[in-house]
Design a protein around this motif. Structure first.
Motif, PDB file in Angstrom:
ATOM      1  N   ARG A 261      41.761  41.024  71.055  1.00 15.71           N
ATOM      2  CA  ARG A 261      40.872  41.980  70.379  1.00 15.71           C
ATOM      3  C   ARG A 261      41.314  42.257  68.956  1.00 15.71           C
ATOM      4  O   ARG A 261      40.483  42.443  68.061  1.00 15.71           O
ATOM      5  CB  ARG A 261      40.782  43.268  71.188  1.00 15.71           C
ATOM      6  N   ARG A 262      42.627  42.282  68.738  1.00 14.23           N
ATOM      7  CA  ARG A 262      43.097  42.458  67.347  1.00 14.23           C
ATOM      8  C   ARG A 262      42.654  41.272  66.500  1.00 14.23           C
ATOM      9  O   ARG A 262      42.210  41.434  65.366  1.00 14.23           O
ATOM     10  CB  ARG A 262      44.618  42.636  67.292  1.00 14.23           C
ATOM     11  N   ASP A 263      42.751  40.067  67.060  1.00 16.89           N
ATOM     12  CA  ASP A 263      42.294  38.872  66.324  1.00 16.89           C
ATOM     13  C   ASP A 263      40.802  38.971  66.010  1.00 16.89           C
ATOM     14  O   ASP A 263      40.357  38.623  64.912  1.00 16.89           O
ATOM     15  CB  ASP A 263      42.553  37.599  67.138  1.00 16.89           C
ATOM     16  N   ALA A 264      40.031  39.444  66.987  1.00 22.03           N
ATOM     17  CA  ALA A 264      38.583  39.557  66.780  1.00 22.03           C
ATOM     18  C   ALA A 264      38.290  40.575  65.681  1.00 22.03           C
ATOM     19  O   ALA A 264      37.417  40.358  64.834  1.00 22.03           O
ATOM     20  CB  ALA A 264      37.887  39.960  68.086  1.00 22.03           C
ATOM     21  N   THR A 265      39.026  41.680  65.710  1.00 25.82           N
ATOM     22  CA  THR A 265      38.814  42.701  64.682  1.00 25.82           C
ATOM     23  C   THR A 265      39.170  42.150  63.302  1.00 25.82           C
ATOM     24  O   THR A 265      38.468  42.386  62.314  1.00 25.82           O
ATOM     25  CB  THR A 265      39.662  43.950  64.983  1.00 25.82           C
ATOM     26  N   MET A 266      40.286  41.382  63.256  1.00 24.17           N
ATOM     27  CA  MET A 266      40.681  40.767  61.976  1.00 24.17           C
ATOM     28  C   MET A 266      39.560  39.867  61.473  1.00 24.17           C
ATOM     29  O   MET A 266      39.207  39.889  60.287  1.00 24.17           O
ATOM     30  CB  MET A 266      41.980  39.976  62.168  1.00 24.17           C
ATOM     31  N   GLN A 267      38.994  39.091  62.373  1.00 22.91           N
ATOM     32  CA  GLN A 267      37.905  38.187  61.998  1.00 22.91           C
ATOM     33  C   GLN A 267      36.713  38.971  61.446  1.00 22.91           C
ATOM     34  O   GLN A 267      36.152  38.643  60.403  1.00 22.91           O
ATOM     35  CB  GLN A 267      37.484  37.366  63.229  1.00 22.91           C
ATOM     36  N   ARG A 268      36.346  39.999  62.177  1.00 23.50           N
ATOM     37  CA  ARG A 268      35.198  40.804  61.740  1.00 23.50           C
ATOM     38  C   ARG A 268      35.485  41.480  60.407  1.00 23.50           C
ATOM     39  O   ARG A 268      34.604  41.590  59.545  1.00 23.50           O
ATOM     40  CB  ARG A 268      34.862  41.851  62.805  1.00 23.50           C
ATOM     41  N   LEU A 269      36.716  41.942  60.257  1.00 22.06           N
ATOM     42  CA  LEU A 269      37.096  42.592  59.001  1.00 22.06           C
ATOM     43  C   LEU A 269      36.994  41.611  57.835  1.00 22.06           C
ATOM     44  O   LEU A 269      36.487  41.938  56.761  1.00 22.06           O
ATOM     45  CB  LEU A 269      38.521  43.114  59.140  1.00 22.06           C
ATOM     46  N   ARG A 270      37.452  40.386  58.065  1.00 26.43           N
ATOM     47  CA  ARG A 270      37.349  39.372  57.013  1.00 26.43           C
ATOM     48  C   ARG A 270      35.894  39.152  56.598  1.00 26.43           C
ATOM     49  O   ARG A 270      35.584  39.065  55.407  1.00 26.43           O
ATOM     50  CB  ARG A 270      37.921  38.035  57.490  1.00 26.43           C
TER      51      ARG A 270
END
Ligand SMILES: Nc1nc2c(ncn2[C@@H]2O[C@H](COP(=O)(O)OP(=O)(O)OP(=O)(O)O)[C@@H](O)[C@H]2O)c(=O)[nH]1
Ligand SMILES: [Mg+2]
Lengths: 308, 137
Positions: A253-262
């Motif tokens: 989920r942290r990876d997904a959030t990072m992706q969305r943030l990017r």
């Protein structure tokens, strides 16, 4: 907290539906709303279902909903269909395949159109899932047609990604081209009642054997969505059990959030960079056409100048 | 917000078993630039209104050929209102005698279209009526 947010948290369908409309439109009201309910997100399991047109995604989602209802879960579903680039209209036909399952007070189904703004979709569809998550649905499912980068990105933020293929012409090749196989946690060969399903499942397994260093080797299952999807639900359960160990879910989920943030930072940055840049860009166009530099060089210079 | 596409739910109520006409209408409205949620055959008024609510549509288009229009249209309208969806336009088509049509329209149902009406007319009507209702809200 706004009235709408309180109503959403209490599970009010009309408030949820209107909130989804705000999020879909991409305006500031949607952001405010999500902020207000944000502390309640993170509880729902997220499943993404993608694959070529007509592979049986909606039929499988209907089966998943039935299975989850059997476990007394509340289920939210977001179905994404493409907007016609010519007319701006869209035919949203996924609900049709789950109309019986959708008629259940513990199920909420919403269809979204891509609105000719594919980039925007990878922003708004996960946000729509956030809202359903906050509204208290135990599982949320998103379906997109896996034909392009953006559609694949939509499901890429889910906890478990199911890629659906059918043994019909060229699905495997199409799926590879669209980068679908790389994102799959579960590869579902649907329409197993048709010729070629076994061969396709075998081919996919062989392909996976070539990929080394996978933390999770994607499961390959065969289903007939109209009869029995137990192999798919078992595979999803197995993936979620695996995610539940060693802090994997939190990491994912942290990876997904990072992706969305990017994505979002990229959008906002682009918007800011290009605001009031028209005159400067015109100058660069003139320079390119006068033969003094290439387009790529002009772009670099423009960014330097805007940021200076 | 006001320039968001018009969202329409197209449903087929009643028990008769084909939905060619409803599909043609759905495609025509899509081609007119609307987002059309198509829910298919044998939808009950309760299913239709639940879908209209969750999909946050501006209009519901009902296709009806079973002769049950005098019960189904009022029932859908009643449920729409009970769900707080008073702004949603309820329109549709089928074989409906003029007298029944007048009764339904007086009761708050929108314009009803007979078989063979050009889909363009339906699209224009929905555009005009939804614009009016959005402006009033
Ligand atoms: N024989 C057979 N038909 C199936 C199966 N699963 C789905 N279908 C049929 O395939 C057609 C497409 O199914 P959908 O569930 O709408 O497929 P989809 O992938 O959601 O389609 P799009 O959203 O339009 O891309 C329908 O007519 C289904 O009834 C299956 O396992 N076997
Ligand atoms: Mg579908």
């Amino acid at each position: 907290m706004t009235l709408d947010a309180a109503a959403i948290l209490s599970g009010d369908r009309r408030a949820i539906a209107r909130g989804l409309t705000e999020i879909e439109s991409g305006g500031p009201a949607g952001v405010t709303l999500l902020d207000a309910v944000w502390s309640k997100t993170g509880r729902a399991r997220r499943v993404g279902v993608t694959g070529p047109p007509g592979a049986g995604k909606s039929s499988l989602v209907a089966g998943l909903v039935r299975m989850l209802r059997g476990r007394q879960e509340r289920v939210g579903v977001i179905c994404v269909d493409p907007t016609s680039p010519f007319t701006g209209g869209a035919l949203l036909g996924d609900r049709h395949r789950m109309s019986r399952e959708a008629f259940d007070d513990s199920v909420f189904v919403r269809s979204l159109a891509t609105r000719g703004n594919l980039g925007g979709l990878s922003r708004s569809a996960p946000a729509a899932l956030d809202l359903l998550d906050a509204a208290g649905f135990d599982s949320v499912i998103v379906e997109t047609v896996g034909v392009g980068q953006s559609e694949v990105e939509v499901v890429a933020t889910a906890d478990t990604i199911v890629v659906v293929l059918s043994p019909e012409s060229g699905d495997a090749v199409q799926a590879m081209k669209a980068g679908l196989l790389e994102v799959a946690d579960v590869l579902c060969v649907n329409k197993a009642d048709r010729d070629g399903a076994d061969e396709m499942a075998l081919a996919l397994s062989n392909m996976l054997d070539l990929r080394e260093g996978l933390a999770w080797r994607p499961l390959v299952v065969k289903t007939n969505a109209l009869l029995d999807i137990a192999p798919l639900t078992d595979a999803i359960d197995a993936h979620q059990a695996w995610l539940g160990e060693d802090g994997r879910l939190g990491k994912r989920r942290r990876d997904a959030t990072m992706q969305r943030l990017r994505w979002l930072v990229g959008d906002l940055a682009t918007e800011r960079l290009l605001r009031d840049a028209e005159a400067l860009l015109e100058r660069e166009v003139a320079a390119v056409h006068a033969g003094s530099c290439s387009v790529a060089h002009a772009a670099q210079r423009a960014v330097e100048e805007i940021l200076a | 917000m006001s320039d968001r596409p018009i969202r329409v739910l197209i449903a087929k109520a009643g028990l008769d078993g084909h939905d060619r006409g409803a599909k043609v209408v759905a495609q025509a409205l899509r081609d007119a630039g609307m987002e059309v949620v198509y829910t298919g055959l044998r939808q009950t008024p309760e299913m239709i209104v639940k879908a209209a609510l969750e999909e946050d549509v501006d209009a519901v288009g009902l296709s009806l050929h079973s002769g049950a229009h005098m019960t189904i249209f009022p029932r859908v309208l009643e449920l729409l209102h009970a769900a707080g969806l008073t702004h949603v336009l309820l329109t549709g088509g089928g074989v409906i005698p003029d007298a029944d049509r007048a009764t339904l329209q007086n009761g708050g149902v929108g314009q009803l279209f007979g078989p063979g009406t050009p889909t363009r007319d339906l699209a224009h009507y929905i555009e005009k009526e939804v614009a009016r209702r959005r402006a009033a809200n």
